[in-house]
Design a protein around this motif. Sequence first.
Motif, PDB file in Angstrom:
ATOM      1  N   MET A 159       0.844  -1.184   0.000  1.00 10.01           N
ATOM      2  CA  MET A 159       0.000   0.000   0.000  1.00 10.01           C
ATOM      3  C   MET A 159       0.881   1.235   0.000  1.00 10.01           C
ATOM      4  O   MET A 159       1.880   1.286   0.685  1.00 10.01           O
ATOM      5  N   GLN A 160       0.448   2.205  -0.740  1.00 10.56           N
ATOM      6  CA  GLN A 160       1.187   3.458  -0.747  1.00 10.56           C
ATOM      7  C   GLN A 160       0.355   4.557  -0.119  1.00 10.56           C
ATOM      8  O   GLN A 160      -0.869   4.495  -0.114  1.00 10.56           O
ATOM      9  N   ARG A 161       1.046   5.527   0.417  1.00 13.42           N
ATOM     10  CA  ARG A 161       0.371   6.648   1.056  1.00 13.42           C
ATOM     11  C   ARG A 161      -0.090   7.615  -0.036  1.00 13.42           C
ATOM     12  O   ARG A 161       0.719   8.156  -0.775  1.00 13.42           O
ATOM     13  N   LEU A 162      -1.404   7.814  -0.135  1.00 13.46           N
ATOM     14  CA  LEU A 162      -1.957   8.760  -1.100  1.00 13.46           C
ATOM     15  C   LEU A 162      -2.075  10.143  -0.469  1.00 13.46           C
ATOM     16  O   LEU A 162      -1.861  11.153  -1.133  1.00 13.46           O
ATOM     17  N   THR A 163      -2.473  10.180   0.790  1.00 10.25           N
ATOM     18  CA  THR A 163      -2.498  11.416   1.580  1.00 10.25           C
ATOM     19  C   THR A 163      -2.111  11.024   3.005  1.00 10.25           C
ATOM     20  O   THR A 163      -1.888   9.850   3.293  1.00 10.25           O
ATOM     21  N   VAL A 164      -2.088  11.995   3.892  1.00  4.16           N
ATOM     22  CA  VAL A 164      -1.801  11.709   5.287  1.00  4.16           C
ATOM     23  C   VAL A 164      -2.824  10.714   5.838  1.00  4.16           C
ATOM     24  O   VAL A 164      -2.503   9.849   6.642  1.00  4.16           O
ATOM     25  N   SER A 165      -4.075  10.819   5.384  1.00  6.78           N
ATOM     26  CA  SER A 165      -5.157  10.017   5.964  1.00  6.78           C
ATOM     27  C   SER A 165      -5.635   8.849   5.095  1.00  6.78           C
ATOM     28  O   SER A 165      -6.546   8.139   5.476  1.00  6.78           O
ATOM     29  N   LEU A 190      -9.333  -6.134 -11.292  1.00  6.71           N
ATOM     30  CA  LEU A 190      -8.429  -5.361 -10.441  1.00  6.71           C
ATOM     31  C   LEU A 190      -9.119  -5.174  -9.102  1.00  6.71           C
ATOM     32  O   LEU A 190     -10.289  -4.809  -9.058  1.00  6.71           O
ATOM     33  N   VAL A 191      -8.401  -5.422  -8.029  1.00  4.81           N
ATOM     34  CA  VAL A 191      -8.951  -5.199  -6.696  1.00  4.81           C
ATOM     35  C   VAL A 191      -8.149  -4.081  -6.043  1.00  4.81           C
ATOM     36  O   VAL A 191      -6.946  -4.220  -5.834  1.00  4.81           O
ATOM     37  N   PHE A 192      -8.836  -2.983  -5.777  1.00  6.41           N
ATOM     38  CA  PHE A 192      -8.221  -1.841  -5.097  1.00  6.41           C
ATOM     39  C   PHE A 192      -8.531  -1.954  -3.609  1.00  6.41           C
ATOM     40  O   PHE A 192      -9.669  -2.218  -3.236  1.00  6.41           O
ATOM     41  N   HIS A 193      -7.510  -1.750  -2.782  1.00  8.17           N
ATOM     42  CA  HIS A 193      -7.678  -1.776  -1.322  1.00  8.17           C
ATOM     43  C   HIS A 193      -7.330  -0.403  -0.767  1.00  8.17           C
ATOM     44  O   HIS A 193      -6.302   0.174  -1.162  1.00  8.17           O
ATOM     45  N   PHE A 194      -8.162   0.101   0.123  1.00  9.50           N
ATOM     46  CA  PHE A 194      -7.892   1.401   0.744  1.00  9.50           C
ATOM     47  C   PHE A 194      -8.091   1.315   2.243  1.00  9.50           C
ATOM     48  O   PHE A 194      -8.954   0.582   2.718  1.00  9.50           O
ATOM     49  N   GLU A 207     -10.107  12.808  -1.602  1.00 10.02           N
ATOM     50  CA  GLU A 207     -10.849  12.304  -2.760  1.00 10.02           C
ATOM     51  C   GLU A 207     -10.152  12.569  -4.082  1.00 10.02           C
ATOM     52  O   GLU A 207     -10.203  11.753  -4.996  1.00 10.02           O
ATOM     53  N   LYS A 208      -9.436  13.671  -4.218  1.00  8.43           N
ATOM     54  CA  LYS A 208      -8.747  13.975  -5.479  1.00  8.43           C
ATOM     55  C   LYS A 208      -7.644  12.947  -5.750  1.00  8.43           C
ATOM     56  O   LYS A 208      -7.529  12.412  -6.851  1.00  8.43           O
ATOM     57  N   GLN A 209      -6.845  12.657  -4.748  1.00 11.74           N
ATOM     58  CA  GLN A 209      -5.770  11.683  -4.913  1.00 11.74           C
ATOM     59  C   GLN A 209      -6.331  10.277  -5.136  1.00 11.74           C
ATOM     60  O   GLN A 209      -5.788   9.498  -5.930  1.00 11.74           O
ATOM     61  N   PHE A 210      -7.428   9.959  -4.465  1.00 13.49           N
ATOM     62  CA  PHE A 210      -8.108   8.680  -4.660  1.00 13.49           C
ATOM     63  C   PHE A 210      -8.524   8.532  -6.120  1.00 13.49           C
ATOM     64  O   PHE A 210      -8.235   7.524  -6.765  1.00 13.49           O
ATOM     65  N   MET A 211      -9.194   9.537  -6.656  1.00 12.69           N
ATOM     66  CA  MET A 211      -9.668   9.484  -8.045  1.00 12.69           C
ATOM     67  C   MET A 211      -8.515   9.372  -9.030  1.00 12.69           C
ATOM     68  O   MET A 211      -8.564   8.571  -9.967  1.00 12.69           O
ATOM     69  N   GLU A 212      -7.487  10.189  -8.843  1.00  9.62           N
ATOM     70  CA  GLU A 212      -6.337  10.153  -9.754  1.00  9.62           C
ATOM     71  C   GLU A 212      -5.681   8.784  -9.747  1.00  9.62           C
ATOM     72  O   GLU A 212      -5.351   8.233 -10.800  1.00  9.62           O
ATOM     73  N   TYR A 213      -5.499   8.225  -8.566  1.00  5.63           N
ATOM     74  CA  TYR A 213      -4.854   6.923  -8.436  1.00  5.63           C
ATOM     75  C   TYR A 213      -5.661   5.840  -9.152  1.00  5.63           C
ATOM     76  O   TYR A 213      -5.135   5.096  -9.986  1.00  5.63           O
ATOM     77  N   VAL A 214      -6.956   5.750  -8.847  1.00  2.34           N
ATOM     78  CA  VAL A 214      -7.792   4.706  -9.444  1.00  2.34           C
ATOM     79  C   VAL A 214      -7.890   4.905 -10.953  1.00  2.34           C
ATOM     80  O   VAL A 214      -7.742   3.947 -11.722  1.00  2.34           O
TER      81      VAL A 214
END
Length: 118
Positions: A1-7, A19-23, A32-39
Motif C-alpha cells: 500500500m502506498q500513502r496517497l495522503t496523510v489520511s 483489479l482489486v483496489f484496497h484502501f 478524494e482527489k488523490q483517490f480518483m487520480e490513483y484509481v
Amino acid sequence: MQRLTVSLRGGFEQKERCLVFHFTGQLDAYSEKQFMEYVQDVLKAIALPAVIDLSKIDFLDSSGLGALVQLAKHCTDAKRDFLLVGNSRVTQTVKLVRLEGFLHLVNDLPTALSQIAA
C-alpha cells in the motif's frame, strides 16, 4: 500500500479477472482527489473490471461519496464492471443516500469476486 495522503493509503492487485483496489483510512474532501487520480490512472493502464474494497475505511464523507459516484459513472460509460465492497460505516453512508444499487455495493470481497467472475 502506498500513502496517497496523510489520511489515506491505497494499493491494488490484479486478480485473474479483475483489479482489486484496497484502501485504508479516510475517504473525504482532503483525499478524494488523490483517490480518483490513483484509481483512474490504474484503470487507464489495465482494462479489467474493478472492485473497490473500502472494508478498511474509517470515514467516508460526501466528497468521498461523490468520488465513488464519478468512478461508477466512468466505469459504466466505459462498459466496465464495477463493484464496491463496504464495511458497516461505508454501507450505512451509501444506503443513507440510496446509492447502493448505482455503486453496486456488496458486503464482502469474496462476494464481489464471485459476481465479477460470473
